[in-house]
Design an enzyme around this catalytic site. Structure first.
Site, mmCIF file in Angstrom:
data_model
loop_
_atom_site.group_PDB
_atom_site.id
_atom_site.type_symbol
_atom_site.label_atom_id
_atom_site.label_comp_id
_atom_site.label_asym_id
_atom_site.label_seq_id
_atom_site.Cartn_x
_atom_site.Cartn_y
_atom_site.Cartn_z
ATOM 1 N N SER A 58 52.842 -64.601 -51.770
ATOM 2 C CA SER A 58 52.663 -64.722 -50.319
ATOM 3 C C SER A 58 53.018 -66.113 -49.804
ATOM 4 O O SER A 58 52.817 -66.416 -48.633
ATOM 5 C CB SER A 58 51.205 -64.403 -49.943
ATOM 6 N N ASN B 279 39.291 -65.120 -52.746
ATOM 7 C CA ASN B 279 38.923 -64.150 -51.717
ATOM 8 C C ASN B 279 38.213 -64.806 -50.541
ATOM 9 O O ASN B 279 38.536 -64.559 -49.376
ATOM 10 C CB ASN B 279 38.048 -63.048 -52.315
ATOM 11 N N THR C 220 52.801 -47.880 -4.577
ATOM 12 C CA THR C 220 52.233 -46.948 -5.544
ATOM 13 C C THR C 220 53.342 -45.974 -5.892
ATOM 14 O O THR C 220 54.153 -45.614 -5.028
ATOM 15 C CB THR C 220 51.016 -46.169 -4.988
ATOM 16 N N HIS C 221 53.421 -45.563 -7.159
ATOM 17 C CA HIS C 221 54.502 -44.687 -7.636
ATOM 18 C C HIS C 221 55.874 -45.313 -7.384
ATOM 19 O O HIS C 221 56.869 -44.604 -7.269
ATOM 20 C CB HIS C 221 54.436 -43.303 -6.980
ATOM 21 N N SER D 93 77.281 -62.503 -17.581
ATOM 22 C CA SER D 93 77.949 -61.428 -18.295
ATOM 23 C C SER D 93 79.234 -61.950 -18.920
ATOM 24 O O SER D 93 79.886 -62.840 -18.372
ATOM 25 C CB SER D 93 78.273 -60.279 -17.329
ATOM 26 N N LYS E 48 77.560 -61.425 -12.312
ATOM 27 C CA LYS E 48 76.243 -61.078 -12.834
ATOM 28 C C LYS E 48 75.368 -62.312 -13.059
ATOM 29 O O LYS E 48 75.819 -63.365 -13.494
ATOM 30 C CB LYS E 48 76.371 -60.326 -14.160
ATOM 31 N N ASN F 71 71.735 -62.276 -14.939
ATOM 32 C CA ASN F 71 70.823 -61.344 -15.601
ATOM 33 C C ASN F 71 69.464 -61.966 -15.922
ATOM 34 O O ASN F 71 69.405 -63.106 -16.390
ATOM 35 C CB ASN F 71 71.451 -60.837 -16.896
ATOM 36 N N GLU G 17 63.532 -59.624 -19.594
ATOM 37 C CA GLU G 17 63.835 -58.422 -20.376
ATOM 38 C C GLU G 17 63.407 -58.591 -21.829
ATOM 39 O O GLU G 17 62.874 -57.648 -22.443
ATOM 40 C CB GLU G 17 65.328 -58.115 -20.295
ATOM 41 N N LYS H 110 48.412 -61.187 -42.766
ATOM 42 C CA LYS H 110 48.959 -62.456 -42.280
ATOM 43 C C LYS H 110 50.274 -62.284 -41.532
ATOM 44 O O LYS H 110 50.432 -62.791 -40.416
ATOM 45 C CB LYS H 110 49.121 -63.434 -43.438
#
Length: 469
Positions: A22, A109, A154-155, A276, A282, A284, A289, A324
């Site tokens: 590890s 341990n 809303t929606h 782009s 563009k 972006n 994102e 971990k």
């Protein structure tokens, strides 16, 4: 040399050793491992389990190893089984038999359980500071745009008028809960497992309270089995991180929408946008994102931990080595996202005139029109029906509630009068929502100032550690 070779007659297969090792991911806990060992050696000397002078030599040797690691004079051996083995082997190489006494009354341990707690306590503190900074940025921007009217949705349909400041303060509320979750997780994390041994404690006369005190813990674990097998604190940390990442992802989604030409409510600074390779026009929102995408990664880390732990009997099992990479990745992901996200929000340009134009469309003052009739004595359900018919009429005739002539209003109900235009104006709609928690600018200012004051008092309680050995 493996710590467990006495029982075995053959070396571990090379590929199996690589699988078992590890060191590639737990080496980041070198400082915490050494801090824990210094506290353990100090306690052993104070209790007379080992000679006091030898304890002092061990502590000095460990401090030297830490200094050499931090300066680059010493590099971690990638062939070591884990960070605990590496540190002990290096100490023994420097001190001889004195170094071999460090592990008295301790198992890997309880040692690894300790290192996990010490490391995650610091990492949670770092994340706490970053989220606190984000909240402060949101509050200051909310104060700047407390009166900037925008449509609330809303929606994803325009619903009622709010302000941009009010919208930002909704995220400030979410991130405050994230602060509380991190602190809450750290509180349960802040107990010392040293003295639990492999699973059954030890016959040596240890002062567990001293070890806990030296390392800044509130208490020590009160059951040796639980002390070495508990990874709730890893799961809780990952859960707090995953929820915070969900909040960042939701915010990122809105930023992505807002800076599209279809909304154009904000413009991101060039330093936090990309172009782009083929389309020169563009700009972006790649940072937002990426944050949105990385939320799935943090959720996956939490799922890994929950799945790994769900079938484990007491006490320690090698499966727990998998804790971990998952929790480290979760912490690293949130840290990386916040590092880019906070300055992105701080530097984004807000376009309030575009927000207001959007708010002027979509009949988002329809509820206020109904409330106007209620104020004139009409029952709400009747007022709702009248207003719905008005909206349908306006849509059919390419009108808005603001541009509909009064005589047309009065065809739908005689209670309409000239004051309807004042009642349905966007500023009236927003300013009148003074109920606590509402979007009235005075509310936004009050809440932003309240939260900023809370952030002044929001201090991570575990930065100082414990007593100096």
């Amino acid at each position: 040399m493996k710590l467990w070779t006495g029982r075995f007659h053959k070396e571990l297969d090379k590929k199996t050793n690589d699988f078992n090792s590890s060191i590639r991911f737990d080496s980041r806990m070198a400082k915490e491992d050494i801090e824990g060992s210094i506290a353990h050696a100090t306690m052993l000397g104070a209790c007379g389990v080992i000679d006091q002078k030898e304890a002092e030599r061990i502590c000095a040797g460990l401090e030297g190893i830490l200094a050499d690691l931090e300066s680059g004079a010493l590099e971690i051996d990638p062939e070591a089984e884990d960070i605990h083995t590496f540190v002990e082997a290096e100490l023994t190489a420097r001190l001889g038999d004195a170094g071999k006494r460090l592990h008295t009354a301790r198992s890997r341990n309880d040692q690894v359980a300790l290192d996990d707690r010490l490391y995650l306590r610091k990492q949670c503190g770092m994340l706490y500071g970053q989220i606190k900074e984000l909240i402060e940025v949101l509050c200051k921007k909310a104060l700047d745009y407390k009166g900037a009217v925008m449509p609330g949705y809303t929606h994803l349909q325009r619903a009622q008028p709010i302000t941009f400041g009010h919208h930002l303060m909704a995220y400030a509320e979410m991130f405050q809960r994230d602060l509380a979750r991190l602190k809450d997780a750290a509180q349960r994390m802040n107990v010392c497992p040293l003295g639990s041994g492999a699973l059954a404690g030890t016959t040596y006369p240890l002062d567990r309270a001293m070890s806990a005190r030296l390392l800044g813990f509130d208490d020590y674990t009160h059951n040796s089995l639980d002390g070495v097998s508990d990874r709730d604190f890893c799961m809780e940390t990952a859960a707090a991180v995953a929820i915070a990442m969900v909040h960042l992802s939701r915010f990122s989604e809105e930023i992505i929408l807002w800076c599209s030409w279809e909304f154009k409510f904000i413009e991101l600074d060039d330093a936090f946008s990309t172009g782009s390779s083929i389309m020169p026009q563009k700009k972006n929102p790649d940072i937002a994102e990426l944050v949105r995408g990385k939320a799935g990664r943090a959720i996956g880390d939490l799922t890994t931990l929950l799945s790994m732990m769900k079938g484990l009997p007491l006490a320690y099992n090698k499966d727990m080595q998998e804790d971990k990479e998952a929790v480290f990745d979760a912490v690293d992901t949130l840290h990386m996202c916040l590092t880019a996200f906070v300055p992105m929000v701080d530097t984004m340009k807000v376009l309030p005139e575009n927000m207001r134009k959007a708010a002027a469309k979509g009949f988002i003052n329809a509820t206020d029109c109904a409330d106007y009739l209620v104020g004139k004595g009409l029952p709400f359900r009747d007022a709702y029906k009248v207003t719905g018919a008005l909206v349908a009429y306006c849509i059919d005739h390419d009108l808005t509630l603001e541009t509909l002539p009064l005589e047309e209003y009065q065809k739908f109900h005689a209670l309409f009068a000239e004051d309807v235009y004042q009642a349905i104006s966007l500023d009236t709609c927003v300013n009148g929502r003074k109920v606590p928690g509402g979007p009235a600018p005075e509310n936004v200012e009050k809440e932003a100032q309240r939260v900023l004051a809370l952030m002044q008092d929001a201090v991570w309680p575990y930065d100082e550690g414990g007593e100096t050995p």
